[in-house]
Design an enzyme around this catalytic site. Structure first.
Site, PDB file in Angstrom:
ATOM      1  N   CYS A 136      41.786 -54.441  34.425  1.00  0.00           N
ATOM      2  CA  CYS A 136      41.900 -55.488  33.394  1.00  0.00           C
ATOM      3  C   CYS A 136      42.060 -54.860  32.016  1.00  0.00           C
ATOM      4  O   CYS A 136      41.094 -54.342  31.442  1.00  0.00           O
ATOM      5  CB  CYS A 136      40.663 -56.387  33.446  1.00  0.00           C
ATOM      6  N   CYS A 139      40.066 -56.672  29.234  1.00  0.00           N
ATOM      7  CA  CYS A 139      38.617 -56.389  29.255  1.00  0.00           C
ATOM      8  C   CYS A 139      38.318 -54.986  28.727  1.00  0.00           C
ATOM      9  O   CYS A 139      37.360 -54.796  27.988  1.00  0.00           O
ATOM     10  CB  CYS A 139      38.057 -56.476  30.679  1.00  0.00           C
ATOM     11  N   ASP A 140      39.102 -54.003  29.126  1.00  0.00           N
ATOM     12  CA  ASP A 140      38.722 -52.605  28.896  1.00  0.00           C
ATOM     13  C   ASP A 140      39.621 -51.842  27.922  1.00  0.00           C
ATOM     14  O   ASP A 140      39.310 -50.705  27.568  1.00  0.00           O
ATOM     15  CB  ASP A 140      38.701 -51.853  30.241  1.00  0.00           C
TER      16      ASP A 140
END
Ligand code: NAP
Length: 323
Positions: A136, A139-140
């Site tokens: 992701c 997300c990261d």
């Protein structure tokens, strides 16, 4: 709703398909409950930008999922935030058993459980997950500002996520196993135009190596001549498709070789009253608009099915009661 009552419809999964099904089911006056173990929206929450959902030139995945959820709630949809443990098909009704031990009885069930990112299955991937290996970018990606990362895959997801990462990282290598991308032409053009991105054609990762507690490099293999080489890298983002979340699909429902559920064109499975929609079912393309369309189709079909069952039960004076 009183314990022991039968729901007209239980929807399992609160992504675009499940929430669209809820909108149509509520409008058809079906006694409906939607069960979602996490936050509504499913996979689209992970999308930085959605540009192909009609009516929205550009919208974040999180906002679109919020709008889906608000729309469904506007009709007074009942929701349960819990994991489903098992679905037991029955003749009079189906039973949905929740992880907390509760059971729900329903005439119809729509399975909208989506899919999960496919893994590379190479050494280092599992142990370095969360330490430089990610599925992701939204997300990261933040953790890789100014760093060098690899994105694996040649589809829409790999290109889109690679473009997102290029806004943060110093360099993004797109590692693809063939010599042509599968992604849509518009995304291919954007990748070509992004100076921070470079495609490593005919290349696969055979190993992800650790350094200082995180990803330190990868071992690459040229798919044409088998030659291998090491490459230092800070992060590896994998976007090579996904597998269906089919663990709850009852035995007796047919799936294809990859595990996607086979349905008719109304999303009905081989078990009467059980439907599969969106990314869980076998189909040519996986898009938010298609999951939403499936939700509509399955809910309308379920409404017809439930009506038929009730009419038949009334005719025979045989009112089904949950076990
Ligand atoms: P996808 O289209 O199935 O692409 C997966 C990519 O990963 C392919 O390029 C494939 O290579 C590669 N791959 C598969 N297994 C691999 C392995 N073991 N090792 C290395 N490479 C591997 O998956 P996706 O990109 O996640 O897209 C899924 C669906 O969602 C598609 O229908 C897509 O159109 C849709 N989607 C749409 C959008 C959008 O419209 N904005 C965004 C994201 C996703 P090959 O090409 O050689 O098979």
């Amino acid at each position: 709703m009183a314990t022991g009552d039968i729901y007209d419809l239980v929807i399992v999964g609160g992504g675009p398909g499940g929430l669209s099904a809820a909108v149509y089911a509520m409008r058809a006056a079906l006694k409906t409950v939607l069960i979602e173990k996490a936050v509504p929206g499913g996979q689209i929450n992970l999308s930085d930008s959605v540009e192909n959902y009609p009516g929205f030139t550009h919208v974040s995945g999180a906002e679109l999922s919020m709008r889906f959820a608000e729309h469904a709630r506007a009709y007074g949809l009942e929701q349960i935030n819990e994991e489903v443990a098992e679905i037991l098909p029955g003749l009079t009704h189906h039973t949905v058993r929740l992880a907390d031990g509760r059971t729900l009885a329903a005439h119809a069930v729509i399975l909208a459980t989506g899919g999960s990112p496919r893994k590379l299955k190479v050494p280092g991937e599992e142990t370095l997950y969360g330490k430089g290996v990610s599925y992701c970018a939204v997300c990261d990606g933040f953790f890789f500002r100014g760093k060098q990362v690899i994105v694996v895959g040649g589809g829409d997801s790999a290109c889109e996520e690679g473009l997102y990462l290029a806004k943060l990282a110093e360099k993004v290598y797109l590692v693809h196993r063939r010599d042509a991308l599968r992604a849509s032409r518009i995304l291919q053009q954007r990748v070509e135009a992004e100076c921070k991105m470079e495609v490593l054609w005919n290349t696969v990762i055979t190993e992800i190596n650790e350094a200082n507690g995180g990803v330190g490099g990868v071992r690459l293999r040229d798919t044409r001549n088998g030659q291998e080489r090491e490459m230092p890298i800070d992060g590896v983002f994998v976007f090579i498709g996904f597998d269906p979340n089919n663990q709850l699909v009852p035995a007796g429902i047919r799936r294809n070789a990859d595990g996607f559920v086979l349905t008719d064109d109304q999303c009905a499975t081989a078990i009467p009253g059980i439907y599969a929609i969106g990314d869980l079912r076998e189909r040519y393309a996986r898009q938010i608009v298609l999951a939403a369309a499936d939700g509509c189709m399955a809910a309308l079909s379920a409404a017809h099915y439930v009506e038929g069952r009730k009419a038949a039960a009334a005719d025979s004076c045989e009112l089904p009661t949950p076990a």
